[in-house]
Design an enzyme around this catalytic site. Structure first.
Site, PDB file in Angstrom:
ATOM      1  N   GLN A   1      45.890  48.883  37.066  1.00 36.54           N
ATOM      2  CA  GLN A   1      45.446  49.469  35.796  1.00 36.54           C
ATOM      3  C   GLN A   1      43.935  49.282  35.632  1.00 36.54           C
ATOM      4  O   GLN A   1      43.219  50.188  35.184  1.00 36.54           O
ATOM      5  CB  GLN A   1      46.179  48.815  34.625  1.00 36.54           C
ATOM      6  CG  GLN A   1      47.674  49.074  34.595  1.00 36.54           C
ATOM      7  CD  GLN A   1      48.357  48.306  33.479  1.00 36.54           C
ATOM      8  OE1 GLN A   1      47.839  48.207  32.371  1.00 36.54           O
ATOM      9  NE2 GLN A   1      49.524  47.753  33.766  1.00 36.54           N
TER      10      GLN A   1
ATOM     11  N   PHE B   1      41.616  49.041  37.908  1.00 29.29           N
ATOM     12  CA  PHE B   1      40.805  49.845  38.821  1.00 29.29           C
ATOM     13  C   PHE B   1      40.681  51.299  38.375  1.00 29.29           C
ATOM     14  O   PHE B   1      39.909  52.067  38.967  1.00 29.29           O
ATOM     15  CB  PHE B   1      41.382  49.792  40.236  1.00 29.29           C
ATOM     16  CG  PHE B   1      41.291  48.439  40.898  1.00 29.29           C
ATOM     17  CD1 PHE B   1      40.696  47.363  40.263  1.00 29.29           C
ATOM     18  CD2 PHE B   1      41.818  48.238  42.165  1.00 29.29           C
ATOM     19  CE1 PHE B   1      40.628  46.112  40.864  1.00 29.29           C
ATOM     20  CE2 PHE B   1      41.756  46.998  42.778  1.00 29.29           C
ATOM     21  CZ  PHE B   1      41.154  45.934  42.131  1.00 29.29           C
ATOM     22  N   ARG B   2      41.416  51.692  37.352  1.00 26.00           N
ATOM     23  CA  ARG B   2      41.260  53.039  36.800  1.00 26.00           C
ATOM     24  C   ARG B   2      39.928  53.185  36.058  1.00 26.00           C
ATOM     25  O   ARG B   2      39.506  54.311  35.769  1.00 26.00           O
ATOM     26  CB  ARG B   2      42.425  53.372  35.870  1.00 26.00           C
ATOM     27  CG  ARG B   2      43.757  53.489  36.595  1.00 26.00           C
ATOM     28  CD  ARG B   2      44.896  53.719  35.628  1.00 26.00           C
ATOM     29  NE  ARG B   2      44.804  55.024  34.989  1.00 26.00           N
ATOM     30  CZ  ARG B   2      45.282  56.158  35.492  1.00 26.00           C
ATOM     31  NH1 ARG B   2      45.867  56.155  36.688  1.00 26.00           N
ATOM     32  NH2 ARG B   2      45.172  57.288  34.830  1.00 26.00           N
TER      33      ARG B   2
ATOM     34  N   GLY C   1      45.184  42.413  52.044  1.00 28.57           N
ATOM     35  CA  GLY C   1      46.443  41.998  52.649  1.00 28.57           C
ATOM     36  C   GLY C   1      46.555  42.399  54.102  1.00 28.57           C
ATOM     37  O   GLY C   1      47.514  42.018  54.778  1.00 28.57           O
ATOM     38  N   ARG C   2      45.587  43.156  54.602  1.00 26.90           N
ATOM     39  CA  ARG C   2      45.542  43.482  56.031  1.00 26.90           C
ATOM     40  C   ARG C   2      44.928  42.338  56.831  1.00 26.90           C
ATOM     41  O   ARG C   2      45.343  42.061  57.952  1.00 26.90           O
ATOM     42  CB  ARG C   2      44.707  44.744  56.273  1.00 26.90           C
ATOM     43  CG  ARG C   2      45.307  46.023  55.718  1.00 26.90           C
ATOM     44  CD  ARG C   2      44.456  47.211  56.119  1.00 26.90           C
ATOM     45  NE  ARG C   2      44.498  47.412  57.569  1.00 26.90           N
ATOM     46  CZ  ARG C   2      43.626  48.168  58.233  1.00 26.90           C
ATOM     47  NH1 ARG C   2      42.621  48.747  57.592  1.00 26.90           N
ATOM     48  NH2 ARG C   2      43.742  48.326  59.541  1.00 26.90           N
TER      49      ARG C   2
ATOM     50  N   ARG D   1      53.381  43.301  54.468  1.00 29.34           N
ATOM     51  CA  ARG D   1      53.114  43.164  53.026  1.00 29.34           C
ATOM     52  C   ARG D   1      53.869  44.172  52.165  1.00 29.34           C
ATOM     53  O   ARG D   1      53.960  44.002  50.950  1.00 29.34           O
ATOM     54  CB  ARG D   1      51.615  43.304  52.755  1.00 29.34           C
ATOM     55  CG  ARG D   1      51.066  44.675  53.107  1.00 29.34           C
ATOM     56  CD  ARG D   1      49.591  44.794  52.843  1.00 29.34           C
ATOM     57  NE  ARG D   1      49.074  46.060  53.352  1.00 29.34           N
ATOM     58  CZ  ARG D   1      47.848  46.499  53.110  1.00 29.34           C
ATOM     59  NH1 ARG D   1      47.020  45.789  52.377  1.00 29.34           N
ATOM     60  NH2 ARG D   1      47.440  47.657  53.615  1.00 29.34           N
TER      61      ARG D   1
ATOM     62  N   ASN E   1      28.457  47.374  34.245  1.00 29.33           N
ATOM     63  CA  ASN E   1      27.419  47.287  33.222  1.00 29.33           C
ATOM     64  C   ASN E   1      28.051  47.182  31.837  1.00 29.33           C
ATOM     65  O   ASN E   1      29.249  47.443  31.657  1.00 29.33           O
ATOM     66  CB  ASN E   1      26.427  48.455  33.325  1.00 29.33           C
ATOM     67  CG  ASN E   1      27.042  49.799  32.998  1.00 29.33           C
ATOM     68  OD1 ASN E   1      27.602  49.999  31.921  1.00 29.33           O
ATOM     69  ND2 ASN E   1      26.932  50.751  33.928  1.00 29.33           N
TER      70      ASN E   1
ATOM     71  N   ARG F   1      27.809  48.901  29.162  1.00 25.93           N
ATOM     72  CA  ARG F   1      28.352  50.132  28.572  1.00 25.93           C
ATOM     73  C   ARG F   1      29.774  50.377  29.053  1.00 25.93           C
ATOM     74  O   ARG F   1      30.676  50.670  28.255  1.00 25.93           O
ATOM     75  CB  ARG F   1      27.457  51.315  28.929  1.00 25.93           C
ATOM     76  CG  ARG F   1      27.885  52.629  28.282  1.00 25.93           C
ATOM     77  CD  ARG F   1      26.985  53.766  28.719  1.00 25.93           C
ATOM     78  NE  ARG F   1      27.229  54.975  27.953  1.00 25.93           N
ATOM     79  CZ  ARG F   1      26.549  56.108  28.135  1.00 25.93           C
ATOM     80  NH1 ARG F   1      25.582  56.163  29.052  1.00 25.93           N
ATOM     81  NH2 ARG F   1      26.828  57.182  27.408  1.00 25.93           N
TER      82      ARG F   1
ATOM     83  N   ARG G   1      41.540  48.464  26.646  1.00 28.86           N
ATOM     84  CA  ARG G   1      42.450  47.396  27.087  1.00 28.86           C
ATOM     85  C   ARG G   1      42.595  46.251  26.085  1.00 28.86           C
ATOM     86  O   ARG G   1      43.627  45.569  26.097  1.00 28.86           O
ATOM     87  CB  ARG G   1      41.995  46.853  28.442  1.00 28.86           C
ATOM     88  CG  ARG G   1      41.880  47.908  29.527  1.00 28.86           C
ATOM     89  CD  ARG G   1      43.186  48.649  29.765  1.00 28.86           C
ATOM     90  NE  ARG G   1      43.054  49.638  30.831  1.00 28.86           N
ATOM     91  CZ  ARG G   1      44.059  50.377  31.302  1.00 28.86           C
ATOM     92  NH1 ARG G   1      45.272  50.257  30.792  1.00 28.86           N
ATOM     93  NH2 ARG G   1      43.849  51.256  32.266  1.00 28.86           N
TER      94      ARG G   1
END
Length: 216
Positions: A75, A77-78, A89-90, A145, A161, A163, A172
């Site tokens: 959520q 990263f949106r 996880g790699r 994974r 930043n 803003r 959020r």
């Protein structure tokens, strides 16, 4: 500055570039002017926020280290006007760290909350055991994974930043957001308030659209 969040997570301020006066300087350069006295500078921050002149606040930049469940991170990263680097996880074996919700998160379920937690914990244990068995069998980490659930904790760096940070808080730090990410947003707000008190106060007074930060 590090604030615990949820059962095993945290928000940690790693770096900050600038402060309230960074926005003031950026705004005054439009008129070829420098800083004035503190009261006038503070009033300018309020003026900018009240009239929606937000670009000067882009000159204040934060870097956070965040530990959160994967479903919270996805959520997060949106919010695209920011930079992210996440635990891979790699390239790393993932640690047995899973988010287990508190009892009050289950509301009016048809089974008692303790049984819900028992079921979640059972699935977590089974999935991690399978993950380890796959690794021991030589299955690549990037494939093994895929059996792990979304309540696995991940870690990431978030550079943003002021803003964009305020946009994050508007969306959020609000009761319409999922409860778990609300907790992270409130932690971010506390750090923002400490590092940029003028900007934070003006934001809450003139630009904040949510409903969780009035008492923070």
């Amino acid at each position: 500055m590090k604030i615990p969040v949820l059962d095993k997570g945290f928000v940690e301020l790693v770096d900050v570039m600038g402060n309230d006066l960074s926005a003031v300087r950026a705004a005054r350069v439009s008129f070829n002017m420098e800083l004035k006295d503190e009261e006038k500078d503070r009033r300018l921050v309020e003026y900018l926020m009240r009239h929606g002149h937000e670009s000067p606040f882009e000159h204040i930049v934060f870097t956070f280290h965040v530990k959160a469940p994967i479903f919270v991170a996805r959520q997060w990263f949106r919010h695209r006007i920011a930079s992210y680097n996440e635990l891979s996880g790699r390239y790393s074996k993932l640690t047995y760290e899973f988010y287990i919700p508190p009892l009050q998160r289950f509301g009016q379920t048809r089974i008692v909350p303790e049984k819900v937690i028992e079921k979640i914990s059972h699935v977590v244990n089974e999935s991690y055991q399978t993950y380890m068995e796959l690794l021991e069998a030589g299955v690549p980490r990037e494939v093994a994974r895929i059996v792990l659930p979304l309540n696995l904790y991940t870690r990431f760096y978030w550079t943003v930043n002021a803003r964009s940070l305020m946009n994050f808080l508007n969306l959020r730090a609000d009761s319409h957001a999922q409860w778990e990410i609300q907790q992270y947003a409130v932690a971010i707000a506390k750090i923002f308030r400490e590092k940029c008190p003028w900007t934070y106060e003006a934001f809450i007074k003139y630009a904040y659209k949510g409903d969780l930060l009035r008492e923070v």
